[in-house]
Design a protein around this motif. Sequence first.
Motif, PDB file in Angstrom:
ATOM      1  N   PRO A  94       0.800  -1.229   0.000  1.00 40.13           N
ATOM      2  CA  PRO A  94       0.000   0.000   0.000  1.00 40.13           C
ATOM      3  C   PRO A  94       0.829   1.274   0.000  1.00 40.13           C
ATOM      4  N   VAL A  95       2.096   1.174   0.391  1.00 38.92           N
ATOM      5  CA  VAL A  95       2.914   2.381   0.579  1.00 38.92           C
ATOM      6  C   VAL A  95       3.214   3.043  -0.764  1.00 38.92           C
ATOM      7  N   GLY A  96       2.949   4.326  -0.828  1.00 38.43           N
ATOM      8  CA  GLY A  96       3.227   5.100  -2.045  1.00 38.43           C
ATOM      9  C   GLY A  96       2.067   5.144  -3.020  1.00 38.43           C
ATOM     10  N   GLU A  97       0.989   4.413  -2.744  1.00 36.17           N
ATOM     11  CA  GLU A  97      -0.161   4.430  -3.636  1.00 36.17           C
ATOM     12  C   GLU A  97      -0.784   5.830  -3.661  1.00 36.17           C
ATOM     13  N   ILE A  98      -1.040   6.344  -4.870  1.00 37.42           N
ATOM     14  CA  ILE A  98      -1.648   7.664  -5.026  1.00 37.42           C
ATOM     15  C   ILE A  98      -3.076   7.486  -5.533  1.00 37.42           C
ATOM     16  N   THR A  99      -4.009   8.118  -4.845  1.00 38.60           N
ATOM     17  CA  THR A  99      -5.417   8.011  -5.213  1.00 38.60           C
ATOM     18  C   THR A  99      -6.047   9.404  -5.272  1.00 38.60           C
ATOM     19  N   ASN A 100      -7.213   9.457  -5.916  1.00 43.04           N
ATOM     20  CA  ASN A 100      -8.040  10.670  -5.960  1.00 43.04           C
ATOM     21  C   ASN A 100      -7.318  11.870  -6.570  1.00 43.04           C
ATOM     22  N   LEU A 101      -6.409  11.611  -7.499  1.00 42.18           N
ATOM     23  CA  LEU A 101      -5.677  12.715  -8.127  1.00 42.18           C
ATOM     24  C   LEU A 101      -6.589  13.418  -9.131  1.00 42.18           C
ATOM     25  N   SER A 102      -6.763  14.707  -8.934  1.00 42.60           N
ATOM     26  CA  SER A 102      -7.660  15.455  -9.820  1.00 42.60           C
ATOM     27  C   SER A 102      -7.171  16.890  -9.981  1.00 42.60           C
ATOM     28  N   TYR A 103      -7.517  17.486 -11.144  1.00 38.74           N
ATOM     29  CA  TYR A 103      -7.169  18.884 -11.403  1.00 38.74           C
ATOM     30  C   TYR A 103      -8.151  19.800 -10.677  1.00 38.74           C
ATOM     31  N   GLN A 104      -7.610  20.869 -10.130  1.00 38.77           N
ATOM     32  CA  GLN A 104      -8.408  21.906  -9.503  1.00 38.77           C
ATOM     33  C   GLN A 104      -8.516  23.116 -10.426  1.00 38.77           C
ATOM     34  N   PRO A 105      -9.470  24.020 -10.186  1.00 41.37           N
ATOM     35  CA  PRO A 105      -9.622  25.192 -11.065  1.00 41.37           C
ATOM     36  C   PRO A 105      -8.340  26.010 -11.241  1.00 41.37           C
ATOM     37  N   SER A 106      -7.485  25.971 -10.234  1.00 36.48           N
ATOM     38  CA  SER A 106      -6.228  26.731 -10.316  1.00 36.48           C
ATOM     39  C   SER A 106      -5.221  26.094 -11.263  1.00 36.48           C
ATOM     40  N   GLY A 107      -5.453  24.826 -11.648  1.00 31.79           N
ATOM     41  CA  GLY A 107      -4.514  24.116 -12.515  1.00 31.79           C
ATOM     42  C   GLY A 107      -3.640  23.118 -11.787  1.00 31.79           C
ATOM     43  N   ILE A 108      -3.590  23.188 -10.459  1.00 28.80           N
ATOM     44  CA  ILE A 108      -2.805  22.187  -9.722  1.00 28.80           C
ATOM     45  C   ILE A 108      -3.551  20.867  -9.693  1.00 28.80           C
ATOM     46  N   GLN A 109      -2.793  19.780  -9.480  1.00 28.10           N
ATOM     47  CA  GLN A 109      -3.399  18.471  -9.246  1.00 28.10           C
ATOM     48  C   GLN A 109      -3.278  18.136  -7.763  1.00 28.10           C
ATOM     49  N   VAL A 110      -4.359  17.688  -7.174  1.00 25.88           N
ATOM     50  CA  VAL A 110      -4.374  17.335  -5.752  1.00 25.88           C
ATOM     51  C   VAL A 110      -4.793  15.873  -5.616  1.00 25.88           C
ATOM     52  N   GLY A 111      -4.048  15.133  -4.824  1.00 22.52           N
ATOM     53  CA  GLY A 111      -4.373  13.730  -4.573  1.00 22.52           C
ATOM     54  C   GLY A 111      -3.924  13.330  -3.190  1.00 22.52           C
ATOM     55  N   GLN A 112      -3.982  12.040  -2.921  1.00 24.28           N
ATOM     56  CA  GLN A 112      -3.561  11.514  -1.626  1.00 24.28           C
ATOM     57  C   GLN A 112      -2.596  10.350  -1.830  1.00 24.28           C
ATOM     58  N   MET A 113      -1.565  10.304  -0.983  1.00 27.15           N
ATOM     59  CA  MET A 113      -0.566   9.234  -1.025  1.00 27.15           C
ATOM     60  C   MET A 113      -0.604   8.464   0.289  1.00 27.15           C
ATOM     61  N   ARG A 114      -0.571   7.145   0.175  1.00 25.71           N
ATOM     62  CA  ARG A 114      -0.586   6.303   1.376  1.00 25.71           C
ATOM     63  C   ARG A 114       0.837   6.163   1.908  1.00 25.71           C
ATOM     64  N   VAL A 115       0.979   6.402   3.215  1.00 21.57           N
ATOM     65  CA  VAL A 115       2.310   6.425   3.844  1.00 21.57           C
ATOM     66  C   VAL A 115       2.281   5.633   5.151  1.00 21.57           C
ATOM     67  N   PRO A 116       3.437   5.135   5.615  1.00 24.62           N
ATOM     68  CA  PRO A 116       3.484   4.426   6.898  1.00 24.62           C
ATOM     69  C   PRO A 116       3.155   5.356   8.063  1.00 24.62           C
ATOM     70  N   LEU A 117       2.725   4.755   9.177  1.00 25.43           N
ATOM     71  CA  LEU A 117       2.486   5.544  10.384  1.00 25.43           C
ATOM     72  C   LEU A 117       3.787   5.950  11.045  1.00 25.43           C
ATOM     73  N   GLY A 118       4.820   5.102  10.948  1.00 23.30           N
ATOM     74  CA  GLY A 118       6.125   5.433  11.520  1.00 23.30           C
ATOM     75  C   GLY A 118       6.650   4.322  12.399  1.00 23.30           C
ATOM     76  N   VAL A 119       6.467   4.475  13.718  1.00 19.89           N
ATOM     77  CA  VAL A 119       6.875   3.452  14.690  1.00 19.89           C
ATOM     78  C   VAL A 119       5.643   3.025  15.470  1.00 19.89           C
ATOM     79  N   ILE A 120       5.424   1.725  15.544  1.00 17.18           N
ATOM     80  CA  ILE A 120       4.243   1.179  16.207  1.00 17.18           C
ATOM     81  C   ILE A 120       4.679   0.352  17.413  1.00 17.18           C
ATOM     82  N   GLY A 121       4.112   0.661  18.560  1.00 18.44           N
ATOM     83  CA  GLY A 121       4.363  -0.129  19.767  1.00 18.44           C
ATOM     84  C   GLY A 121       3.217  -1.100  19.974  1.00 18.44           C
TER      85      GLY A 121
END
Length: 418
Positions: A94-121
């Motif tokens: 799942p790490v690095g997966e990019i979803t929901n990438l879409s153009y905004q009226p300003s011309g930028i593309q906005v999406g979401q990337m799946r990333v690790p939580l970090g350190v888990i106890g």
Amino acid sequence: MDIKDYMQGLGLQARAAGRVISRADTGKKNHALLAIAEALDKQQAVLIAENQKDLAAGQLNGLDAASLDRLALTPSGIQAMITGLQQIAALPDPVGEITNLSYQPSGIQVGQMRVPLGVIGIIYESRPNVTVDAAALCLKSGNACILRGGSESLHSNQAIAACITDGLIAAGLPITAVQIVATTDRAAVGELITLQDYVDVIVPRGGKSLIERIAKDATIPVIKHLDGICHVYIDDNADIAKAIAIAVNAKTHRYGVCNAMETLLVAESIAVQVLPLLAASFLEKGVELRGCLKTCSIIPHCSRATEDDWHTEYLAPILAIKIVHDLDEAIAHINHYSSSHTEAIVTEDYTKARRFLREVDSSSVMVNASTRFADGFEYGLGAEIGISTNKLHARGPVGLIGLTSLKYIVLGDGHIRH
């Protein structure tokens, strides 16, 4: 040993290893998982011998049957751990997966990337297989982890830890990506749950008292569930053969597990038909029955249930039974007494099934299936790090996706905001 310094050291090493594992490619992580599986296979005799030391000590210390069952490592149990590792290696990363990438009226593309939580106890009791499941899921999802197993499984966990270390070395990953707390001093738990600078989330697995303590004292977010008060409701439109098979399996397949049925609800119009058949099956398996007044009038050997019985996770061959008027009363009872773990309805009525799925507020809701399926392995997650009854971040069996988060990403080409 100075526990505070020791735990700070583990945290510091985990944070550094987490940065390495978070950027490790999928092939390297899978290499580590398969190498751990190979090491477990080669060391089966050692694992069972070390586990026997823990079982012998547990018996001397008066562990109950359910605890000893959770503690035991068998050849089939070791094979299940190996299979789990292989399944996790085969799952998409799942790490690095990019979803929901879409153009905004300003011309930028906005999406979401799946990333690790970090350190888990991860803090757990008895079950040595949790050591493998937790390590594997954390590795595949790009997280470092600090594992604190129960003192009763110390020998088993140290033997498993040696196999994990072999796998990490074989893949060229830092051995500090998975660290197992080597002391049985309970002060280590108190330190782990307050390591805000190094640990990002705590996952407790164990009895209610342990989880309540951690949820109360932790200064780090906790993914938790306190009880497994699971219900099966047999509707008046149920197939009787299915109902009997599901209810008996949900209660008697294993007693000391959080997804076992603890309360059976039966529609009033079919209670006389189904309860004697169920009672015979439960009696044959030695299950003590505690029921409402109507249930006791149908099952002579059933003792009267108290209010506490509807609130109790027995983890034993004891079952509470209540006759309800209809689906509305069943849903109301479940939403009042359930621990939000797992509930099931047995019915051939599609509309009622849909209502049950929609209105029952638990992390897993089932139609015509045993509650024993509420498990990461059975859900195709490869394994699970625990069952979450939280409503934020992760809910239900927590697998790879539950051990990651999302961050927003923005793609531009010299864009500026006007």
